[in-house]
Design an enzyme around this catalytic site. Structure first.
Site, PDB file in Angstrom:
ATOM      1  N   SER A 131       0.832  -1.200   0.000  1.00 25.54           N
ATOM      2  CA  SER A 131       0.000   0.000   0.000  1.00 25.54           C
ATOM      3  C   SER A 131       0.865   1.248   0.000  1.00 25.54           C
ATOM      4  CB  SER A 131      -0.868  -0.023   1.254  1.00 25.54           C
ATOM      5  OG  SER A 131      -1.406   1.253   1.499  1.00 25.54           O
ATOM      6  N   TYR A 156      -2.211  -1.239  10.651  1.00 26.23           N
ATOM      7  CA  TYR A 156      -2.401  -1.736   9.286  1.00 26.23           C
ATOM      8  C   TYR A 156      -1.170  -1.409   8.430  1.00 26.23           C
ATOM      9  CZ  TYR A 156      -3.722  -1.668   4.429  1.00 26.23           C
ATOM     10  OH  TYR A 156      -3.708  -1.846   3.080  1.00 26.23           O
ATOM     11  N   LYS A 160       1.901  -3.842   6.463  1.00 26.52           N
ATOM     12  CA  LYS A 160       2.335  -3.802   5.061  1.00 26.52           C
ATOM     13  C   LYS A 160       3.853  -3.607   4.978  1.00 26.52           C
ATOM     14  CE  LYS A 160      -1.543  -4.759   3.272  1.00 26.52           C
ATOM     15  NZ  LYS A 160      -1.705  -6.116   2.708  1.00 26.52           N
TER      16      LYS A 160
END
Ligand code: UDP
Length: 345
Positions: A131, A156, A160
């Site tokens: 991302s 989150y 990644k």
């Protein structure tokens, strides 16, 4: 060639938003997707939509990717797997702050288990969903793949960055893996058939699903998170990309890896359009594309928001032969058609 003879690609998270659209592109490009999903954030009915588009029922294994025995079974029984696209992950930034252990366990546990299983079963090629959140607020725009990564702003985002790091370390150790890391910008839109799209499970947090609900009268005016940012119209800027363009980048990545010499590799690509749009511009595009009005009101800034980010995508174009071709209006129109189809269900 019968679909049984096509190269088989394991797609984890295959019934999710980006996963399901990638499945369509795989079928169109001559691959045979084998779907894995635990249906924690999607529905089995996605298979009906895929069947309507692809003309046949696709295979879904309802398993959690952390379940090594189940993954082994799929890898043994699904026939030779030519490559893997790993979408399966939890993705809500706010929730990740409240449930860090769940996010680390789910997102990293599934990656570790999957890569171990791939190595053991001799599956070499992996596309990993990363991302643009790994960049934080970049000092220079557009961001290239060499832009330094920022301290993750959410759990989150951390999953990644750590996921990318794990894959780099495994490749550096000499494991026989070829890995493409795709850093997604903001995927929006839906398949133009309106048979698959983004399923709003729970209260949506992303801009376009909120616009759709507001335009459909399912919620009140859209609240713009701040109009005092240092941008031309004061609202935040993002790089919105049609989900079908994003999907195509995965298939191009698989094809590119298959063309490379034996041995291991890891390469990272931005997947965006190269154009930044403000929240106001995104709303204008929706109104132009659909002829619907969306009431807007300005609220306070959302904590943790990044002021502006958009991608430099030349590397993907040069190396993979991929670039986004669909306009934001097309994406908004397709998203709206999907919303209307949902309303008729
Ligand atoms: N946004 C907004 N109102 C909303 C939801 C989002 O103004 O109800 C803005 C948000 O501040 C950001 C942009 O829309 O600038 C995209 O937000 P989203 O959550 O979709 O993506 P992300 O921030 O993760 O890039």
């Amino acid at each position: 060639m019968s679909f049984r003879d096509r190269p088989r690609i394991l797609v984890t998270g295959g019934t999710g938003f980006i996963g399901s659209h990638t499945v369509v592109d795989l079928v169109e490009q001559g691959f045979e997707p084998v779907l894995v999903d635990d249906l924690s954030n999607s529905e089995r009915s996605v298979l009906d939509g895929l069947e309507a588009i692809c003309g046949r029922r696709l295979e879904l294994h309802e398993i959690d990717c952390r379940d090594r025995a189940a993954l082994d079974r799929v890898l043994r029984e699904a026939g030779p797997i030519a490559g893997v696209i790993h979408f399966a992950a939890a993705k809500a930034v706010g929730e990740s702050q409240r449930r860090p252990l769940h996010y680390y366990s789910n997102n990293l546990g599934s990656l570790l288990t999957l890569v171990e299983a791939m190595i053991e079963h001799g599956v070499r090629d992996l596309v990993f969903s990363s991302s643009c959140t790994v960049y934080g607020q970049p000092g220079q725009l557009p961001v290239t793949e060499d832009t330094p990564l920022a301290e993750p702003a959410s759990v989150y985002g951390a999953t990644k960055q750590i996921g990318e790091r794990i894959l780099r370390d495994v490749v550096a150790s000499g494991a026989s893996l070829r890995v493409t890391l795709l850093r997604y910008f903001n995927p929006i839109g839906a398949h133009p058939s309106a048979r698959i799209g983004e399923l709003p499970l729970g209260d949506p947090q992303n801009l376009v699903p909120i616009i759709l609900q507001s335009a459909a009268g399912l919620r009140g005016p859209i609240r713009i998170f701040g109009d005092d940012w240092n941008t031309p119209d004061g609202t935040c800027i993002r790089d919105y990309i049609h989900v079908l363009d994003l999907a195509a980048a995965h298939v191009k990545s698989l094809e590119w890896m298959a063309r490379q010499a034996e041995g291991s590799l890891i390469e990272v690509f931005n997947v965006g359009t190269g154009r930044g749009r403000s929240v106001q511009e995104a709303l204008d595009a929706f109104e132009r594309a659909t002829g619907r009005r969306v009431e807007r009101e300005v609220g306070p800034r959302r904590p943790g928001d990044i002021e502006q980010i958009f991608a430099a995508c030349e590397k993907a174009e040069r190396t993979l032969g991929w670039k986004a071709t669909r306009s934001i209006e097309e994406a908004m129109r397709d998203a709206w058609a999907w919303q209307e189809a949902l309303g008729r269900r």
